[in-house]
Design a protein around this motif. Structure first.
Motif, PDB file in Angstrom:
ATOM      1  N   GLY A  39       1.536  -2.170   0.639  1.00 20.78           N
ATOM      2  CA  GLY A  39       2.033  -3.300  -0.141  1.00 20.78           C
ATOM      3  C   GLY A  39       0.986  -4.013  -0.961  1.00 20.78           C
ATOM      4  N   PHE A  40      -0.298  -3.708  -0.752  1.00 27.91           N
ATOM      5  CA  PHE A  40      -1.380  -4.306  -1.540  1.00 27.91           C
ATOM      6  C   PHE A  40      -1.688  -3.412  -2.743  1.00 27.91           C
ATOM      7  N   ASN A  41      -1.853  -4.017  -3.908  1.00 30.25           N
ATOM      8  CA  ASN A  41      -2.320  -3.291  -5.084  1.00 30.25           C
ATOM      9  C   ASN A  41      -3.836  -3.154  -5.008  1.00 30.25           C
ATOM     10  N   VAL A  42      -4.335  -1.938  -5.242  1.00 32.85           N
ATOM     11  CA  VAL A  42      -5.762  -1.650  -5.116  1.00 32.85           C
ATOM     12  C   VAL A  42      -6.404  -1.602  -6.503  1.00 32.85           C
ATOM     13  N   THR A  43      -7.495  -2.374  -6.671  1.00 30.91           N
ATOM     14  CA  THR A  43      -8.249  -2.388  -7.920  1.00 30.91           C
ATOM     15  C   THR A  43      -9.704  -2.041  -7.627  1.00 30.91           C
ATOM     16  N   LEU A  44     -10.227  -1.071  -8.374  1.00 36.00           N
ATOM     17  CA  LEU A  44     -11.620  -0.648  -8.210  1.00 36.00           C
ATOM     18  C   LEU A  44     -12.428  -1.058  -9.428  1.00 36.00           C
ATOM     19  N   ASP A  45     -13.575  -1.662  -9.194  1.00 31.41           N
ATOM     20  CA  ASP A  45     -14.477  -2.059 -10.273  1.00 31.41           C
ATOM     21  C   ASP A  45     -15.904  -1.738  -9.835  1.00 31.41           C
ATOM     22  N   GLU A  46     -16.316  -0.494 -10.120  1.00 31.45           N
ATOM     23  CA  GLU A  46     -17.619  -0.029  -9.660  1.00 31.45           C
ATOM     24  C   GLU A  46     -17.730  -0.223  -8.145  1.00 31.45           C
ATOM     25  N   ASN A  47     -18.642  -1.074  -7.733  1.00 36.28           N
ATOM     26  CA  ASN A  47     -18.888  -1.324  -6.309  1.00 36.28           C
ATOM     27  C   ASN A  47     -17.795  -2.134  -5.634  1.00 36.28           C
TER      28      ASN A  47
ATOM     29  N   SER B 149      -3.368  -5.718  10.201  1.00 37.11           N
ATOM     30  CA  SER B 149      -3.218  -5.166  11.538  1.00 37.11           C
ATOM     31  C   SER B 149      -4.285  -4.112  11.779  1.00 37.11           C
ATOM     32  N   GLY B 150      -4.377  -3.658  13.021  1.00 34.54           N
ATOM     33  CA  GLY B 150      -5.359  -2.632  13.337  1.00 34.54           C
ATOM     34  C   GLY B 150      -5.133  -1.358  12.551  1.00 34.54           C
ATOM     35  N   GLU B 151      -3.867  -0.939  12.400  1.00 30.28           N
ATOM     36  CA  GLU B 151      -3.562   0.278  11.656  1.00 30.28           C
ATOM     37  C   GLU B 151      -3.922   0.125  10.179  1.00 30.28           C
ATOM     38  N   PHE B 152      -3.644  -1.049   9.616  1.00 28.48           N
ATOM     39  CA  PHE B 152      -3.996  -1.292   8.210  1.00 28.48           C
ATOM     40  C   PHE B 152      -5.510  -1.254   8.020  1.00 28.48           C
ATOM     41  N   LEU B 153      -6.256  -1.856   8.938  1.00 25.35           N
ATOM     42  CA  LEU B 153      -7.707  -1.885   8.818  1.00 25.35           C
ATOM     43  C   LEU B 153      -8.290  -0.478   8.894  1.00 25.35           C
ATOM     44  N   THR B 154      -7.703   0.385   9.720  1.00 29.43           N
ATOM     45  CA  THR B 154      -8.171   1.766   9.795  1.00 29.43           C
ATOM     46  C   THR B 154      -7.977   2.472   8.465  1.00 29.43           C
ATOM     47  N   ARG B 155      -6.829   2.249   7.827  1.00 31.85           N
ATOM     48  CA  ARG B 155      -6.585   2.850   6.509  1.00 31.85           C
ATOM     49  C   ARG B 155      -7.492   2.229   5.446  1.00 31.85           C
ATOM     50  N   LEU B 156      -7.778   0.939   5.592  1.00 34.14           N
ATOM     51  CA  LEU B 156      -8.687   0.277   4.651  1.00 34.14           C
ATOM     52  C   LEU B 156     -10.093   0.865   4.748  1.00 34.14           C
ATOM     53  N   ILE B 157     -10.536   1.139   5.968  1.00 33.06           N
ATOM     54  CA  ILE B 157     -11.849   1.753   6.164  1.00 33.06           C
ATOM     55  C   ILE B 157     -11.891   3.135   5.514  1.00 33.06           C
ATOM     56  N   ALA B 158     -10.804   3.894   5.663  1.00 29.56           N
ATOM     57  CA  ALA B 158     -10.758   5.228   5.045  1.00 29.56           C
ATOM     58  C   ALA B 158     -10.843   5.118   3.524  1.00 29.56           C
ATOM     59  N   LEU B 159     -10.148   4.139   2.946  1.00 31.87           N
ATOM     60  CA  LEU B 159     -10.207   3.922   1.497  1.00 31.87           C
ATOM     61  C   LEU B 159     -11.621   3.563   1.056  1.00 31.87           C
ATOM     62  N   ALA B 160     -12.245   2.633   1.784  1.00 30.82           N
ATOM     63  CA  ALA B 160     -13.603   2.205   1.432  1.00 30.82           C
ATOM     64  C   ALA B 160     -14.589   3.357   1.560  1.00 30.82           C
ATOM     65  N   THR B 161     -14.420   4.178   2.596  1.00 32.49           N
ATOM     66  CA  THR B 161     -15.325   5.306   2.814  1.00 32.49           C
ATOM     67  C   THR B 161     -15.183   6.336   1.705  1.00 32.49           C
ATOM     68  N   ASP B 162     -13.951   6.623   1.297  1.00 29.97           N
ATOM     69  CA  ASP B 162     -13.724   7.576   0.207  1.00 29.97           C
ATOM     70  C   ASP B 162     -14.304   7.062  -1.109  1.00 29.97           C
ATOM     71  N   HIS B 163     -14.127   5.777  -1.375  1.00 30.01           N
ATOM     72  CA  HIS B 163     -14.657   5.208  -2.622  1.00 30.01           C
ATOM     73  C   HIS B 163     -16.179   5.222  -2.607  1.00 30.01           C
ATOM     74  N   GLU B 164     -16.770   4.902  -1.462  1.00 29.00           N
ATOM     75  CA  GLU B 164     -18.222   4.931  -1.355  1.00 29.00           C
ATOM     76  C   GLU B 164     -18.752   6.347  -1.570  1.00 29.00           C
ATOM     77  N   LYS B 165     -18.051   7.344  -1.043  1.00 31.85           N
ATOM     78  CA  LYS B 165     -18.484   8.731  -1.222  1.00 31.85           C
ATOM     79  C   LYS B 165     -18.444   9.118  -2.693  1.00 31.85           C
ATOM     80  N   ASN B 166     -17.386   8.699  -3.414  1.00 34.20           N
ATOM     81  CA  ASN B 166     -17.312   8.998  -4.843  1.00 34.20           C
ATOM     82  C   ASN B 166     -18.472   8.366  -5.601  1.00 34.20           C
ATOM     83  N   LEU B 167     -18.815   7.137  -5.245  1.00 34.26           N
ATOM     84  CA  LEU B 167     -19.942   6.470  -5.898  1.00 34.26           C
ATOM     85  C   LEU B 167     -21.260   7.160  -5.547  1.00 34.26           C
TER      86      LEU B 167
END
Length: 280
Positions: free
Chosen positions: A114-122, A249-267
């Motif tokens: 339900g959250f819109n994701v916006t990426l701006d470099e870092n 929630s805990g499940e959302f935070l786990t997915r958030l970590i996966a998103l952050a990790t994937d974005h960091e890997k791309n950078l």
């Protein structure tokens, strides 16, 4: 749990199941020695007169006769190159290949629960509006990579497990009301919680509330902030419930970590490309 300066290549050498990465790290240790001695070669091309004087000094000096002194080379496009530069470029090519294989098929989602994701470099921002309230979660992925404790995995053979290194950024959660008043909380990821007693499911990440403030739009240095460790226990628990009710929630935070990790890997892959271009 924090080893912010631990390099990816060196960390992978600690994992006995990744023998090929260990070899790569061993090669890196050999290549780093001449490179670290010639950091001055990384600057932009100096004026031709200065370059001539510098080469003359090096040629005539006693240190130039040392067998470990790198051979200087020069091209017209980007200045000096050394053997260490070439070795580093070769290593970076292999590292890029390895990281791309690990990131194959990874796609950063445009929405998350339900959250819109916006990426701006870092910077990463997640935004969700319900009725007259807007929830904004923001963080940066730089210096947020940490090794994951393998013992926290319930099934090490699970292919869907989180990677060996995960991005655990500091989160700023803003709950904006229609009257422009904003409740802001700075949160950090806590240790992974234990799996359920019946053995079902994996443990999930939680967050600690490090700091809380109420303001009218900008959380500046002049804004009063309440540290989490000085907060009344009941207030702390109720604010934590407020976060959960907004979707953290805990499940959302786990997915958030996966998103952050994937974005960091791309950078990181983009960084490797840029570094190789400089060294090549």
């Amino acid at each position: 749990m924090a080893f912010p300066s631990l390099s990816r290549a060196l960390f992978r050498s600690l994992n006995s199941t990744m023998a090929s990465s260990s070899t790569r790290c061993s090669d890196l240790s050999k290549m780093c020695r001449p490179f670290t001695r010639t950091m001055w070669c990384l600057t932009k091309k100096p004026p031709s007169s200065l370059t001539g004087e510098m080469e003359s000094v090096v040629k005539n000096s006693a240190i130039r006769q040392h067998p470990s002194w790198p051979v200087l080379g020069r091209c017209n496009c980007c200045g000096l190159h050394t053997q260490g530069d070439k070795d580093l470029a070769v290593f970076l090519t292999e590292e890029i290949k390895f990281e791309k294989e690990q990131a194959e098929g990874v796609k950063i989602p445009t929405t998350l629960d339900g959250f819109n994701v916006t990426l701006d470099e870092n910077d990463v921002t997640l935004t969700k509006t319900e009725n007259t309230e807007t929830v904004v979660i923001s963080f940066t992925v730089s210096n947020a990579l940490q090794p994951m404790d393998d013992e926290s995995l319930t099934d090490p053979s699970d292919e869907d497990k989180l990677p060996d290194m995960v991005c655990l950024p500091t989160l700023t959660v803003d709950i904006k009301k229609a009257d422009k008043h904003t409740l802001s909380m700075q949160c950090s990821f806590s240790e992974e919680t234990e799996p359920s007693s019946d053995g079902g499911g994996e443990g999930v990440y939680d967050v600690n509330i490090d700091e809380v403030a109420v303001h009218d739009g900008e959380w500046g240095e002049e804004t009063y902030s309440l540290p989490g460790e000085l907060m009344d226990g009941t207030m702390y628990d109720l604010l934590h419930t407020t976060l959960e009710e907004r979707g953290l929630s805990g499940e959302f935070l786990t997915r958030l970590i996966a998103l952050a990790t994937d974005h960091e890997k791309n950078l990181y892959i983009d960084f490797l490309h840029r570094l190789r271009n400089i060294m090549s």
